[in-house]
Write a protein that holds these residues in place. Structure first.
Motif, PDB file in Angstrom:
ATOM      1  N   SER A 356       0.835  -1.193   0.000  1.00 40.34           N
ATOM      2  CA  SER A 356       0.000   0.000   0.000  1.00 40.34           C
ATOM      3  C   SER A 356       0.870   1.244   0.000  1.00 40.34           C
ATOM      4  N   ALA A 357       0.672   2.079  -1.017  1.00 37.54           N
ATOM      5  CA  ALA A 357       1.409   3.341  -1.085  1.00 37.54           C
ATOM      6  C   ALA A 357       1.015   4.257   0.071  1.00 37.54           C
ATOM      7  N   ARG A 452      -0.050  -3.352 -11.447  1.00 36.09           N
ATOM      8  CA  ARG A 452      -0.394  -2.115 -10.759  1.00 36.09           C
ATOM      9  C   ARG A 452       0.876  -1.306 -10.560  1.00 36.09           C
ATOM     10  N   PRO A 454       2.038   1.786  -8.519  1.00 34.99           N
ATOM     11  CA  PRO A 454       1.862   2.857  -7.536  1.00 34.99           C
ATOM     12  C   PRO A 454       2.885   3.972  -7.727  1.00 34.99           C
ATOM     13  N   ARG A 466       7.961   5.715  -8.834  1.00 30.33           N
ATOM     14  CA  ARG A 466       6.973   4.872  -9.533  1.00 30.33           C
ATOM     15  C   ARG A 466       7.613   3.550  -9.914  1.00 30.33           C
TER      16      ARG A 466
END
Length: 517
Positions: A356-357, A452, A454, A466
């Motif tokens: 989770s960022a 994904r 983030p 990134r």
């Protein structure tokens, strides 16, 4: 324990409220003028390192843990004075690039402009170096197109200096933070060509006017290029075009038949299809990106392959040169039209587990992390060996499209074919379905990190990190590790070809088709 968590949440709410009140002016000052303390910069270095260790699935594919740790530790020790965000970016980006992952990069933050009038002014401002398109050849900067007011500069002219700096000096500075897939750095020149104006602005602060020294066939000329307002130019052009239209006889408009390909980008469609001969025996499909929000790839492909089927075309040329990638689904859907057998498109998408960022954020995002423990666990599985992975379409067997193409396929690739376009090329090569023409792809043949993606903002400098959370790999693997997909026929247009708009790679294919016809 509960009491401690309550106070932590209360503190975060208070912090978030205060952060919301922070002025835009202060934020802009942080990334443009403020010098960050040595301690603050070292905190950002540690944070960037930790984020990569927590989430990056291929951190040690091309560099050992010991080597990467050494690079981060050395940078921390080398920071012994306050730096601006720009100065810090120039020091941290080469360390991030040492991971050798094309999807892992440091992003420079943008200034926030709330005033609508100012935002519109900036949007319409065309800076001097954005008024040209370039070719980089043997450390030389060549003008391909000139959209400036100064028409002295012609296609093929060499730029010798920009504000007193030779292009080679500029290239050496701006390329230090480039991230490549593995050991293949062939895309360096293409990256400079495509992003030259933005790179120059980050490293050298491009002004409203720049001094340019350039060379023609007969002389060396010094001149200045200034910004212009594209909105005013467009309005003037519209008036001129309207005047011309009134003077012309009315011509009935032809309705465009090619649908679903999305809007133009910089005056050019990213998806295009046509026949290259009257007999419609040679079909040409250009895909400059697999990520076009305004396009419908399924509908576009249907239209394309319906046309090919109706015309009974014997040859199909797919052009993914300069295609940086995009969505897995757009790449996979195309592959389904190119095989008549059931297929697996993607190896198991391994990752590091829930990431989770928000965990590394501040304010409201940090609060969300503590309240919900938000992460990817809902889409993450664990196999028998204890590896975490995400389920993605293409990992399980796929059926070919019922209207799949059975004719001859050529694929045009180059050093800026990345990610999803490399994945397509690798899979086609793996089943020996196409003749690949051009040069080695910039994207890794065996793997990359994507899925994904983030973007995590570093606390003090506001630089953004990134990277991809999944190992994305074709089912077919090549022996040479850390390189791109190699062409079956290696050929590349020369600088002279580009200046004269001659497509050497495409011409080779057309000659080959005629020779076999």
């Amino acid at each position: 324990m509960i009491k401690r968590r309550f106070f932590r949440i209360l503190l975060l709410i208070t912090t978030a409220s205060l952060a919301a009140c922070t002025s835009v002016k202060e934020y802009n000052s942080t990334i443009t003028e403020k010098k960050h303390s040595v301690q603050a910069l070292r905190q950002d270095i540690d944070l960037a390192h930790q984020i990569l260790k927590d989430g990056h699935p291929g951190l040690y594919w091309y560099i050992s843990k010991k080597q990467l740790d050494y690079k981060f530790d050395s940078l921390k020790k080398a920071i012994n004075e306050p730096l601006t965000t720009t100065q810090f970016y120039q020091k941290l980006s080469p360390v991030i690039a040492a991971v050798k992952c094309g999807h892992t990069a440091l992003r420079f933050p943008s200034v926030i402009v709330k005033d609508k009038v100012k935002r519109e002014t900036i949007k319409n401002k065309v800076y001097p170096l954005s008024q040209f398109t370039y070719a980089v050849n043997d450390d030389k900067l060549i003008v391909i197109n000139n959209n400036s007011k100064n028409k002295q500069i012609k296609t093929g002219n060499e730029i010798l200096e920009i504000d007193g700096l030779a292009p080679k000096e500029i290239f050496n500075v701006v390329s230090t933070g480039f991230s490549y897939d593995g050991y293949n750095s062939l895309s360096k020149n293409k990256r400079i060509e495509r992003n030259f104006a933005n790179l120059y602005k980050i490293y050298f602060s491009e002004q409203d006017s720049v001094a340019i020294k350039f060379k023609t066939d007969s002389a060396v000329i010094n001149t200045f290029i200034s910004f212009y307002d594209k909105k005013k130019d467009a309005e003037a052009k519209k008036k001129l075009d309207t005047a011309k239209a009134i003077a012309k006889v009315h011509v009935k408009k032809v309705k465009e038949t090619l649908k679903h390909r999305g809007n133009k980008v910089n005056g050019e469609y990213q998806l295009d299809f046509k026949f290259l001969d009257k007999e419609k025996d040679i079909a040409y499909l250009k895909i400059k990106s697999f990520s076009i929000p305004t396009a419908s790839f399924p509908q576009f492909y249907k239209q394309v392959f319906d046309s090919i089927s109706l015309s009974k075309s014997k040859n199909l040329i797919i052009d993914v040169r300069n295609n940086p990638g995009g969505t897995l689904s757009a790449s996979l859907s195309l592959f389904a039209y190119l095989t008549d057998k059931e297929f697996v498109y993607l190896a198991k998408p391994i990752n590091n587990g829930g990431f989770s960022a928000d965990k590394y954020a501040t304010g409201l995002k940090k609060l969300r992390y503590y309240l919900t423990a938000f992460n990817d666990n809902g889409n993450i599985y664990e196999d028998e060996e204890g590896n975490f992975f995400s389920f993605m379409k293409g990992y399980k067997p796929q059926k070919p499209h019922k209207n799949n193409y059975k004719g001859k396929v050529y694929v045009l690739i180059n050093e800026f074919s990345f990610s999803a376009s490399s994945l397509l090329s690798a899979n086609l090569k793996g089943i020996n379905r196409a003749t690949l023409v051009g040069v080695e792809t910039g994207g890794g043949a065996n793997q990359c990190t994507a899925g994904r993606m983030p973007v995590v903002t570093l606390k003090n400098s506001k630089l953004a990190l990134r990277f991809g959370l999944n190992r994305m790999a074709p089912i077919y693997q090549q022996d040479l590790y850390g390189r791109g997909v190699f062409p079956d026929v290696e050929i590349q247009s020369t600088l002279k070809d580009r200046i004269s708009n001659y497509d050497r790679e495409l011409q080779w294919i057309l000659t080959d088709i005629k020779g076999k016809g």
